[in-house]
Design a protein around this motif. Structure first.
Motif, PDB file in Angstrom:
ATOM      1  N   TRP A  60      -1.039  23.876  -6.470  1.00  0.00           N
ATOM      2  CA  TRP A  60      -1.294  24.570  -7.734  1.00  0.00           C
ATOM      3  C   TRP A  60      -0.863  23.707  -8.917  1.00  0.00           C
ATOM      4  O   TRP A  60      -1.598  23.568  -9.893  1.00  0.00           O
ATOM      5  N   SER A  61       0.319  23.115  -8.822  1.00  0.00           N
ATOM      6  CA  SER A  61       0.854  22.356  -9.955  1.00  0.00           C
ATOM      7  C   SER A  61       0.019  21.116 -10.252  1.00  0.00           C
ATOM      8  O   SER A  61      -0.153  20.748 -11.412  1.00  0.00           O
ATOM      9  N   ARG A  62      -0.510  20.478  -9.222  1.00  0.00           N
ATOM     10  CA  ARG A  62      -1.346  19.292  -9.451  1.00  0.00           C
ATOM     11  C   ARG A  62      -2.709  19.668 -10.033  1.00  0.00           C
ATOM     12  O   ARG A  62      -3.310  18.882 -10.759  1.00  0.00           O
ATOM     13  N   ARG A  63      -3.193  20.850  -9.710  1.00  0.00           N
ATOM     14  CA  ARG A  63      -4.480  21.286 -10.241  1.00  0.00           C
ATOM     15  C   ARG A  63      -4.357  21.920 -11.626  1.00  0.00           C
ATOM     16  O   ARG A  63      -5.371  22.237 -12.239  1.00  0.00           O
ATOM     17  N   ASN A  64      -3.147  22.121 -12.096  1.00  0.00           N
ATOM     18  CA  ASN A  64      -2.899  22.688 -13.421  1.00  0.00           C
ATOM     19  C   ASN A  64      -1.891  21.828 -14.172  1.00  0.00           C
ATOM     20  O   ASN A  64      -0.812  22.290 -14.548  1.00  0.00           O
ATOM     21  N   PRO A  65      -2.236  20.556 -14.411  1.00  0.00           N
ATOM     22  CA  PRO A  65      -1.239  19.604 -14.919  1.00  0.00           C
ATOM     23  C   PRO A  65      -0.766  19.856 -16.347  1.00  0.00           C
ATOM     24  O   PRO A  65       0.289  19.353 -16.731  1.00  0.00           O
ATOM     25  N   TYR A  66      -1.503  20.623 -17.140  1.00  0.00           N
ATOM     26  CA  TYR A  66      -1.142  20.777 -18.551  1.00  0.00           C
ATOM     27  C   TYR A  66      -0.385  22.063 -18.845  1.00  0.00           C
ATOM     28  O   TYR A  66      -0.030  22.318 -19.990  1.00  0.00           O
ATOM     29  N   PHE A  77       9.141  21.608 -18.817  1.00  0.00           N
ATOM     30  CA  PHE A  77       8.433  20.505 -18.166  1.00  0.00           C
ATOM     31  C   PHE A  77       6.989  20.907 -17.914  1.00  0.00           C
ATOM     32  O   PHE A  77       6.621  22.069 -18.033  1.00  0.00           O
ATOM     33  N   GLN A  78       6.173  19.927 -17.556  1.00  0.00           N
ATOM     34  CA  GLN A  78       4.773  20.168 -17.193  1.00  0.00           C
ATOM     35  C   GLN A  78       4.704  20.614 -15.735  1.00  0.00           C
ATOM     36  O   GLN A  78       5.557  20.254 -14.919  1.00  0.00           O
ATOM     37  N   ALA A  79       3.678  21.363 -15.386  1.00  0.00           N
ATOM     38  CA  ALA A  79       3.532  21.946 -14.049  1.00  0.00           C
ATOM     39  C   ALA A  79       3.675  20.944 -12.897  1.00  0.00           C
ATOM     40  O   ALA A  79       4.272  21.294 -11.881  1.00  0.00           O
ATOM     41  N   PRO A  80       3.145  19.721 -12.978  1.00  0.00           N
ATOM     42  CA  PRO A  80       3.275  18.819 -11.817  1.00  0.00           C
ATOM     43  C   PRO A  80       4.714  18.514 -11.402  1.00  0.00           C
ATOM     44  O   PRO A  80       4.956  18.070 -10.283  1.00  0.00           O
TER      45      PRO A  80
END
Length: 170
Positions: A60-66, A77-80
């Motif tokens: 999920w975090s890599r697909r929603n990086p912003y 922090f940012q999701a990734p």
């Protein structure tokens, strides 16, 4: 990690990047579960629920990086970075981070094979959802040449037929 966390990220994945692709979502579960079990056997890890949660969070975090995240009101922090923050929290609590690393590794393998490698020059999609999963979980495409029977057409409603029979008994 709590079942609520697992439910939340599972739901966000299903409603987000897997919307309308239930078979692909199930395949991600099967792929992740298989790899975790395999790696878990080699590392003598038998309780893999937390690793599975971290895998879902990672994808999920890599697909929603912003998306901006906040951890206990202290850390922005940012999701990734979320899987790494959760792993650091586990470390602060004195837990072993091997399970978290396993979830991150399996999540990264899935993300790389599904989202990164196919978009590289010479890359191709290596993870193909089996057709039997698509047949079971995905709704079939509409056939433009399909002509339904008169009783299956939307304009035909049973109430009209019942009223017609009441007005004109045979």
């Amino acid at each position: 990690f709590s079942p609520a966390l697992r439910y939340r990220y599972c739901r966000m994945l299903e409603e987000g990047s897997f919307r309308g692709r239930t078979a692909d979502f199930v395949f991600m579960f099967l792929f992740g579960g298989f790899l975790m079990t395999l790696f878990g056997l080699f590392a003598s890890l038998f309780f893999l629920g937390q690793a599975f949660t971290i895998m879902l969070v990672y994808v999920w975090s890599r697909r929603n990086p912003y998306i901006r995240m906040n951890f206990f009101g202290l850390l922005n922090f940012q999701a990734p970075f979320l899987p790494w923050v959760l792993m650091g929290f586990s470390l602060l609590l004195g837990n072993s981070i091997i399970i978290d690393l396993l979830g991150i590794a399996v999540g990264h393998i899935y993300y790389f094979l599904e989202d990164v490698f196919p978009n590289q020059p010479g890359g191709k999609k290596l993870l193909l959802t089996p057709s039997f999963l698509k047949m079971v979980f995905d709704t079939p495409e509409e056939d433009p040449n399909y002509n339904p029977l008169p009783e299956d057409r939307p304009e035909h409603q049973p109430r009209d037929q019942d009223q017609h029979e009441q007005q004109h008994p045979q």
